[in-house]
Write a protein that holds these residues in place. Structure first.
Motif, PDB file in Angstrom:
ATOM      1  N   ASP A   1       0.826  -1.210   0.000  1.00 19.95           N
ATOM      2  CA  ASP A   1       0.000   0.000   0.000  1.00 19.95           C
ATOM      3  C   ASP A   1       0.862   1.262   0.000  1.00 19.95           C
ATOM      4  O   ASP A   1       0.349   2.367   0.183  1.00 19.95           O
ATOM      5  CB  ASP A   1      -0.976   0.008   1.183  1.00 19.95           C
ATOM      6  CG  ASP A   1      -0.286   0.187   2.522  1.00 19.95           C
ATOM      7  OD1 ASP A   1       0.966   0.174   2.577  1.00 19.95           O
ATOM      8  OD2 ASP A   1      -0.999   0.333   3.541  1.00 19.95           O
TER       9      ASP A   1
ATOM     10  N   THR B   1       3.394   2.131   2.071  1.00 19.74           N
ATOM     11  CA  THR B   1       3.868   2.641   3.348  1.00 19.74           C
ATOM     12  C   THR B   1       5.009   1.774   3.869  1.00 19.74           C
ATOM     13  O   THR B   1       4.931   0.546   3.822  1.00 19.74           O
ATOM     14  CB  THR B   1       2.746   2.682   4.397  1.00 19.74           C
ATOM     15  OG1 THR B   1       2.218   1.362   4.573  1.00 19.74           O
ATOM     16  CG2 THR B   1       1.638   3.623   3.959  1.00 19.74           C
TER      17      THR B   1
ATOM     18  N   GLY C   1       7.529   0.300   6.954  1.00 20.31           N
ATOM     19  CA  GLY C   1       7.260  -0.112   8.324  1.00 20.31           C
ATOM     20  C   GLY C   1       8.414  -0.862   8.934  1.00 20.31           C
ATOM     21  O   GLY C   1       9.338  -1.307   8.238  1.00 20.31           O
TER      22      GLY C   1
ATOM     23  N   CYS D   1      11.829   8.649   6.809  1.00 22.10           N
ATOM     24  CA  CYS D   1      11.797   7.998   5.493  1.00 22.10           C
ATOM     25  C   CYS D   1      13.063   8.188   4.665  1.00 22.10           C
ATOM     26  O   CYS D   1      13.165   7.637   3.567  1.00 22.10           O
ATOM     27  CB  CYS D   1      10.599   8.435   4.653  1.00 22.10           C
ATOM     28  SG  CYS D   1       9.016   8.002   5.379  1.00 22.10           S
TER      29      CYS D   1
ATOM     30  N   ASP E   1       6.096  12.079   8.414  1.00 23.44           N
ATOM     31  CA  ASP E   1       5.748  10.774   7.845  1.00 23.44           C
ATOM     32  C   ASP E   1       4.796  10.946   6.669  1.00 23.44           C
ATOM     33  O   ASP E   1       5.002  10.393   5.584  1.00 23.44           O
ATOM     34  CB  ASP E   1       5.096   9.881   8.902  1.00 23.44           C
ATOM     35  CG  ASP E   1       6.102   9.273   9.869  1.00 23.44           C
ATOM     36  OD1 ASP E   1       7.310   9.392   9.618  1.00 23.44           O
ATOM     37  OD2 ASP E   1       5.663   8.691  10.867  1.00 23.44           O
ATOM     38  N   GLY E   2       3.727  11.701   6.883  1.00 22.57           N
ATOM     39  CA  GLY E   2       2.742  11.882   5.832  1.00 22.57           C
ATOM     40  C   GLY E   2       3.310  12.566   4.607  1.00 22.57           C
ATOM     41  O   GLY E   2       3.111  12.116   3.472  1.00 22.57           O
TER      42      GLY E   2
ATOM     43  N   PHE F   1       6.061  10.170   2.958  1.00 27.73           N
ATOM     44  CA  PHE F   1       5.525   9.003   2.267  1.00 27.73           C
ATOM     45  C   PHE F   1       5.184   9.371   0.819  1.00 27.73           C
ATOM     46  O   PHE F   1       5.449   8.619  -0.124  1.00 27.73           O
ATOM     47  CB  PHE F   1       4.267   8.479   2.962  1.00 27.73           C
ATOM     48  CG  PHE F   1       4.520   7.747   4.248  1.00 27.73           C
ATOM     49  CD1 PHE F   1       5.800   7.562   4.744  1.00 27.73           C
ATOM     50  CD2 PHE F   1       3.452   7.236   4.978  1.00 27.73           C
ATOM     51  CE1 PHE F   1       6.021   6.887   5.932  1.00 27.73           C
ATOM     52  CE2 PHE F   1       3.659   6.551   6.174  1.00 27.73           C
ATOM     53  CZ  PHE F   1       4.947   6.379   6.653  1.00 27.73           C
TER      54      PHE F   1
ATOM     55  N   GLY G   1      -3.672   3.778   1.020  1.00 26.84           N
ATOM     56  CA  GLY G   1      -2.736   3.952   2.122  1.00 26.84           C
ATOM     57  C   GLY G   1      -2.328   5.394   2.307  1.00 26.84           C
ATOM     58  O   GLY G   1      -2.187   5.881   3.437  1.00 26.84           O
ATOM     59  N   GLN G   2      -2.154   6.110   1.187  1.00 27.71           N
ATOM     60  CA  GLN G   2      -1.736   7.501   1.283  1.00 27.71           C
ATOM     61  C   GLN G   2      -2.850   8.417   1.779  1.00 27.71           C
ATOM     62  O   GLN G   2      -2.584   9.418   2.437  1.00 27.71           O
ATOM     63  CB  GLN G   2      -1.216   7.979  -0.067  1.00 27.71           C
ATOM     64  CG  GLN G   2       0.065   7.294  -0.492  1.00 27.71           C
ATOM     65  CD  GLN G   2       1.052   7.152   0.650  1.00 27.71           C
ATOM     66  OE1 GLN G   2       1.507   8.144   1.221  1.00 27.71           O
ATOM     67  NE2 GLN G   2       1.377   5.920   1.014  1.00 27.71           N
TER      68      GLN G   2
ATOM     69  N   THR H   1      -2.483   8.228   5.607  1.00 27.85           N
ATOM     70  CA  THR H   1      -1.326   8.922   6.175  1.00 27.85           C
ATOM     71  C   THR H   1      -1.367  10.421   5.888  1.00 27.85           C
ATOM     72  O   THR H   1      -0.902  11.226   6.695  1.00 27.85           O
ATOM     73  CB  THR H   1      -0.016   8.323   5.646  1.00 27.85           C
ATOM     74  OG1 THR H   1      -0.018   8.363   4.215  1.00 27.85           O
ATOM     75  CG2 THR H   1       0.149   6.893   6.105  1.00 27.85           C
ATOM     76  N   THR H   2      -1.941  10.812   4.748  1.00 23.78           N
ATOM     77  CA  THR H   2      -2.040  12.224   4.435  1.00 23.78           C
ATOM     78  C   THR H   2      -2.985  12.933   5.424  1.00 23.78           C
ATOM     79  O   THR H   2      -2.716  14.052   5.863  1.00 23.78           O
ATOM     80  CB  THR H   2      -2.545  12.432   2.992  1.00 23.78           C
ATOM     81  OG1 THR H   2      -1.605  11.848   2.090  1.00 23.78           O
ATOM     82  CG2 THR H   2      -2.679  13.910   2.676  1.00 23.78           C
TER      83      THR H   2
END
Length: 266
Positions: A136, A138, A140, A186, A227-228, A231, A254-255, A258-259
């Motif tokens: 997706d 992201t 981890g 990241c 992070d957001g 990514f 997934g974005q 996180t966004t």
């Protein structure tokens, strides 16, 4: 010239530095240099280093360049064939340098070595057993929060966590250093993408152990925002078209998650 360089980025981490540097003094393999890059700390970090750890080379910056900036300054002055990043809030097992060095010898195609990172206050629990990149889109920490039962043997992973990653200098010379645009979060995954696409391997080495105060020097709103944002930057910069075609809808889902987290932490 030392064979191994250990680069410690620091920003107001005086309370963590002593256990970290004491653990390096206890290493069984001593052919290494220690470089502390200080991001204009105002908590007495530089005084502590000068008074108690004269063996460490301190590079004092006049402003905070972030994790990536400090690490890149360290890479610029490091002399070792192998160059490791170590968070200031960690404690390295006495065999850590020896095990990482031996792993590079066992794996000539390894451009990076991922340590077995365990929680500082729960030493039977993982922070990470090498990092992963999900379908997706992201990244981890593999095994995070799991009890360590030996479930992760030595072998290839996607990335080495920047809190204790060791890199082969030849790889860095080929693909470049950390991308300063990431600043924090990241940047290690971006480096892993570039390494993997260039044909280098990342290898997880369970005998190379580091204990980490998870999120002691980061986390919270700052981490959520970066992070957001990062990514998205990671996906735009590194992910090949073939992966977008196969997993594009899952990546977009997934974005979106996180966004939203990043925007609420703006």
């Amino acid at each position: 010239m030392p064979r191994f360089s250990i680069i410690i980025p620091n920003w107001n981490g005086a309370r963590w530095l002593a256990p970290c540097l004491d653990s390096l003094r206890a290493q069984t393999l001593t052919d290494f240099e220690v470089i502390v890059v200080d991001n204009a700390s105002h908590d007495g970090s530089q005084t502590l280093l000068a008074e108690r750890y004269p063996e460490a080379r301190v590079v004092a910056l006049d402003r905070n360049l972030g994790f990536t900036g400090a690490c890149n300054v360290g890479f610029g002055v490091a002399q070792g064939e192998f160059q490791a990043l170590l968070n200031n809030d960690t404690e390295a097992d006495p065999q850590w340098v020896a095990e990482v060095s031996a792993a590079f010898e066992r794996h000539p195609q390894a451009g990076m070595i991922a340590s077995r990172m365990l929680l500082y206050d729960r030493r039977d629990t993982f922070h990470t057993a090498g990092d992963i990149f999900r379908v997706d889109g992201t990244p981890g920490n593999r095994g995070v929060w799991q009890k360590d039962t030996g479930q992760f043997p030595e072998g290839e992973v996607f990335s080495a966590n920047g809190g204790s990653a060791a890199y082969r200098r030849a790889m860095l010379d080929e693909i470049g250093l950390l991308d300063d645009d990431f600043f924090f979060s990241c940047e290690d995954v971006d480096l892993a993408w570039r390494a993997q696409l260039a044909g280098w391997q990342a290898v997880y080495v369970p005998r190379a152990v580091v204990y980490h105060h998870l999120s002691a020097s980061g986390g919270g709103v700052t981490a959520s925002f970066h992070d957001g944002r990062n990514f998205i930057y990671l996906l735009a910069k590194d992910v090949p078209d073939v992966i977008w075609r196969k997993h594009g809808l899952r990546i977009l889902g997934g974005q979106l998650r996180t966004t939203w987290d990043a925007l609420t932490a703006w």
